[in-house]
Write an enzyme that holds these catalytic residues in place. Structure first.
Site, PDB file in Angstrom:
ATOM      1  N   ARG A 154       0.819  -1.220   0.000  1.00 14.41           N
ATOM      2  CA  ARG A 154       0.000   0.000   0.000  1.00 14.41           C
ATOM      3  C   ARG A 154       0.851   1.266   0.000  1.00 14.41           C
ATOM      4  O   ARG A 154       0.469   2.277  -0.582  1.00 14.41           O
ATOM      5  CB  ARG A 154      -0.926   0.025   1.216  1.00 14.41           C
ATOM      6  N   TYR A 168      -9.312  16.232  -2.058  1.00 12.69           N
ATOM      7  CA  TYR A 168      -9.523  17.392  -1.190  1.00 12.69           C
ATOM      8  C   TYR A 168      -8.585  17.338   0.003  1.00 12.69           C
ATOM      9  O   TYR A 168      -8.219  16.273   0.465  1.00 12.69           O
ATOM     10  CB  TYR A 168     -10.978  17.505  -0.718  1.00 12.69           C
ATOM     11  N   MET A 170      -7.766  18.295   4.070  1.00 14.89           N
ATOM     12  CA  MET A 170      -8.549  18.470   5.298  1.00 14.89           C
ATOM     13  C   MET A 170      -7.663  18.646   6.531  1.00 14.89           C
ATOM     14  O   MET A 170      -6.481  18.321   6.512  1.00 14.89           O
ATOM     15  CB  MET A 170      -9.511  17.304   5.499  1.00 14.89           C
ATOM     16  N   LYS A 172      -7.815  18.349  11.050  1.00 21.33           N
ATOM     17  CA  LYS A 172      -8.531  17.977  12.266  1.00 21.33           C
ATOM     18  C   LYS A 172      -8.550  19.242  13.129  1.00 21.33           C
ATOM     19  O   LYS A 172      -7.493  19.847  13.372  1.00 21.33           O
ATOM     20  CB  LYS A 172      -7.810  16.823  12.970  1.00 21.33           C
ATOM     21  N   GLN A 208      -9.121   4.617  -1.346  1.00 24.43           N
ATOM     22  CA  GLN A 208      -8.727   5.901  -0.781  1.00 24.43           C
ATOM     23  C   GLN A 208      -7.216   5.917  -0.590  1.00 24.43           C
ATOM     24  O   GLN A 208      -6.606   4.910  -0.278  1.00 24.43           O
ATOM     25  CB  GLN A 208      -9.493   6.183   0.520  1.00 24.43           C
TER      26      GLN A 208
HETATM   27  O1  76R Z   1      -5.672   2.612   6.466  1.00 27.52           O
HETATM   28  C1  76R Z   1      -6.637   1.872   6.745  1.00 27.52           C
HETATM   29  O2  76R Z   1      -7.423   1.389   5.917  1.00 27.52           O
HETATM   30  C2  76R Z   1      -6.890   1.664   8.208  1.00 27.52           C
HETATM   31  C3  76R Z   1      -8.014   2.467   8.712  1.00 27.52           C
HETATM   32  C4  76R Z   1      -7.961   3.932   8.304  1.00 27.52           C
HETATM   33  C5  76R Z   1      -7.124   4.953   8.794  1.00 27.52           C
HETATM   34  C6  76R Z   1      -5.997   4.858   9.798  1.00 27.52           C
HETATM   35  C7  76R Z   1      -8.843   4.549   7.330  1.00 27.52           C
HETATM   36  C8  76R Z   1      -9.781   3.847   6.596  1.00 27.52           C
HETATM   37  N1  76R Z   1      -8.582   5.896   7.281  1.00 27.52           N
HETATM   38  C9  76R Z   1      -7.526   6.171   8.139  1.00 27.52           C
HETATM   39  C10 76R Z   1      -6.959   7.427   8.381  1.00 27.52           C
HETATM   40 MN1  76R Z   1      -9.633   7.293   6.238  1.00 27.52          MN
HETATM   41  N2  76R Z   1     -10.637   8.643   5.127  1.00 27.52           N
HETATM   42  C11 76R Z   1     -10.589  10.006   5.288  1.00 27.52           C
HETATM   43  C12 76R Z   1     -11.621  10.601   4.493  1.00 27.52           C
HETATM   44  O3  76R Z   1     -14.456  13.190   4.167  1.00 27.52           O
HETATM   45  C13 76R Z   1     -14.141  12.883   5.346  1.00 27.52           C
HETATM   46  O4  76R Z   1     -14.974  12.997   6.310  1.00 27.52           O
HETATM   47  C14 76R Z   1     -12.774  12.382   5.670  1.00 27.52           C
HETATM   48  C15 76R Z   1     -11.932  12.073   4.450  1.00 27.52           C
HETATM   49  C16 76R Z   1     -12.267   9.586   3.832  1.00 27.52           C
HETATM   50  C17 76R Z   1     -13.424   9.702   2.879  1.00 27.52           C
HETATM   51  C18 76R Z   1     -11.644   8.342   4.240  1.00 27.52           C
HETATM   52  C19 76R Z   1     -12.014   7.079   3.778  1.00 27.52           C
HETATM   53  N3  76R Z   1      -8.507   8.789   7.052  1.00 27.52           N
HETATM   54  C20 76R Z   1      -7.430   8.619   7.880  1.00 27.52           C
HETATM   55  C21 76R Z   1      -6.874   9.925   8.179  1.00 27.52           C
HETATM   56  C22 76R Z   1      -5.673  10.224   9.081  1.00 27.52           C
HETATM   57  C23 76R Z   1      -6.239  10.682  10.404  1.00 27.52           C
HETATM   58  C24 76R Z   1      -5.294  10.736  11.560  1.00 27.52           C
HETATM   59  O5  76R Z   1      -4.241  10.102  11.541  1.00 27.52           O
HETATM   60  O6  76R Z   1      -5.667  11.440  12.540  1.00 27.52           O
HETATM   61  C25 76R Z   1      -7.661  10.854   7.525  1.00 27.52           C
HETATM   62  C26 76R Z   1      -7.497  12.361   7.511  1.00 27.52           C
HETATM   63  C27 76R Z   1      -8.678  10.128   6.831  1.00 27.52           C
HETATM   64  C28 76R Z   1      -9.690  10.712   6.079  1.00 27.52           C
HETATM   65  N4  76R Z   1     -10.710   5.741   5.379  1.00 27.52           N
HETATM   66  C29 76R Z   1     -10.575   4.390   5.612  1.00 27.52           C
HETATM   67  C30 76R Z   1     -11.583   5.891   4.315  1.00 27.52           C
HETATM   68  C31 76R Z   1     -11.997   4.575   3.877  1.00 27.52           C
HETATM   69  C32 76R Z   1     -12.948   4.326   2.700  1.00 27.52           C
HETATM   70  C33 76R Z   1     -11.382   3.660   4.681  1.00 27.52           C
HETATM   71  C34 76R Z   1     -11.509   2.133   4.613  1.00 27.52           C
HETATM   72  C35 76R Z   1     -10.558   1.599   3.602  1.00 27.52           C
HETATM   73  C36 76R Z   1     -10.780   0.136   3.331  1.00 27.52           C
HETATM   74  O7  76R Z   1     -10.479  -0.673   4.226  1.00 27.52           O
HETATM   75  O8  76R Z   1     -11.262  -0.177   2.239  1.00 27.52           O
END
Ligand code: 76R
Length: 289
Positions: A154, A168, A170, A172, A208
């Site tokens: 990955r 986009y 973003m 926190k 993503q």
């Molecule tokens: O990496 C992984 O799959 C493990 C779980 C995971 C993490 C650690 C994960 C899963 N994300 C992670 C971290 Mn995410 N993600 C976003 C957005 O629009 C919004 O409200 C937010 C934008 C989307 C749409 C999304 C989708 N993710 C993060 C982080 C870092 C945060 C931090 O470290 O504090 C951000 C900013 C973020 C934002 N996330 C997933 C998804 C999807 C679809 C998954 C599942 C992936 C899968 O297993 O298929």
């Protein structure tokens, strides 16, 4: 350096997004032969970047006034990104592409759960925090995660070949009671677990790519979403808005949405008569001359 309050991450590709406006009038005013020469020069560079194992390049036709073309560059270092930026800028095509926006980030896999596990395990082993042995054990555990095949794949995955792309940035939030960074680790970890659960309910429908940009660019993360149906973006991002991590803490920048297309379709994009297509892999890359 390591603080139990700070989740560790695994870091992969250095990423540069660039959004351009195409000067269509200017392009259309060129003679066919000149267009062909300019196009060929760009296709040669783009095809090379897209097939090199140390780089990748995504092209997307954007919808709306925020740009016509988005280039997504992947490289192994910022230095290599700099080289790509300069090489694109040296193209004759750049006379017709006006840079509107850009975004610098590094692909990351967040390790909320695993970071807590490392701290606990090293505590159980009786190692003194930040001692040499503690640091070495920490490095070894992180390194093992980075080399775990699923993570390694990955971190340096190619740009997902799905027709629709959405990008986009973003943050926190850091606002009074809603300060992500002042929230206890366990609460953040719990919210991220919930976030992952909602995300996984879209598994298969969306790919993503999360990249971190703290210290590099104006927002904290870049979010790239790829799907075969743009409606998936709307459903996913909406569902996420009800998730605490986004509902309470999410702050969003501008959104860019469009269609990915193959390097070999650059001419179709420039001609503007039809939307350039994303071709199946074998047909996607023109032979280098
Ligand atoms: O990496 C992984 O799959 C493990 C779980 C995971 C993490 C650690 C994960 C899963 N994300 C992670 C971290 Mn995410 N993600 C976003 C957005 O629009 C919004 O409200 C937010 C934008 C989307 C749409 C999304 C989708 N993710 C993060 C982080 C870092 C945060 C931090 O470290 O504090 C951000 C900013 C973020 C934002 N996330 C997933 C998804 C999807 C679809 C998954 C599942 C992936 C899968 O297993 O298929």
């Amino acid at each position: 350096m390591r603080n139990p309050n700070v989740p560790e991450s695994l870091d992969g590709w250095a990423i540069l997004h660039r959004m351009f406006r195409l000067n269509r009038r200017g392009w259309d005013a060129l003679g066919a032969e000149q267009q062909r020469a300019i196009e060929r020069e760009a296709v040669d560079l783009f095809a090379g970047l897209a097939r090199d194992p140390d780089t990748d390049l995504g092209l997307a036709q954007l919808l709306g006034h925020k740009g016509d073309l988005m280039l997504t560059h992947y490289a192994r270092s910022f230095d290599a990104l700099g080289e790509m930026q300069a090489r694109v800028d040296k193209l004759a095509l750049r006379d017709y592409l006006e840079p509107l926006e850009s975004y610098v980030s590094i692909l990351e896999l967040g390790l909320y759960e695993f970071t807590a596990k490392i701290h606990a395990e090293l505590r159980d082993r009786g190692l003194k925090p930040h001692s040499e042995a503690w640091n070495a054990a920490f490095d070894a555990m992180l390194d093992e995660q980075a080399h775990e095949p699923r993570n390694a794949a990955r971190l340096f995955a190619r740009i997902p070949q799905r027709r629709y792309a959405c990008f986009y940035p973003m943050n926190k939030k850091r606002d009074g009671a809603d300060n992500w960074y002042a929230t206890p680790y366990d609460e953040r970890a719990k919210m991220m677990l919930e976030h992952g659960k909602i995300g996984r309910s879209f598994h298969g429908h969306v790919t993503q790519v999360i990249s971190g940009s703290i210290g590099f660019d104006d927002w904290e993360w870049g979010v790239d979403l790829y799907a075969d149906d743009p409606l998936v973006f709307k459903k996913l991002v909406y569902a996420m808005r009800f998730d605490e991590a986004s509902a309470r803490f999410g702050e969003f920048g501008r959104f860019w949405t469009g269609m990915q297309f193959s390097v070999a379709q650059l001419g179709v994009f420039l001609a503007g008569a039809a939307s350039p297509a994303l071709l199946a892999d074998d047909a996607a890359q023109p032979a280098l001359r």
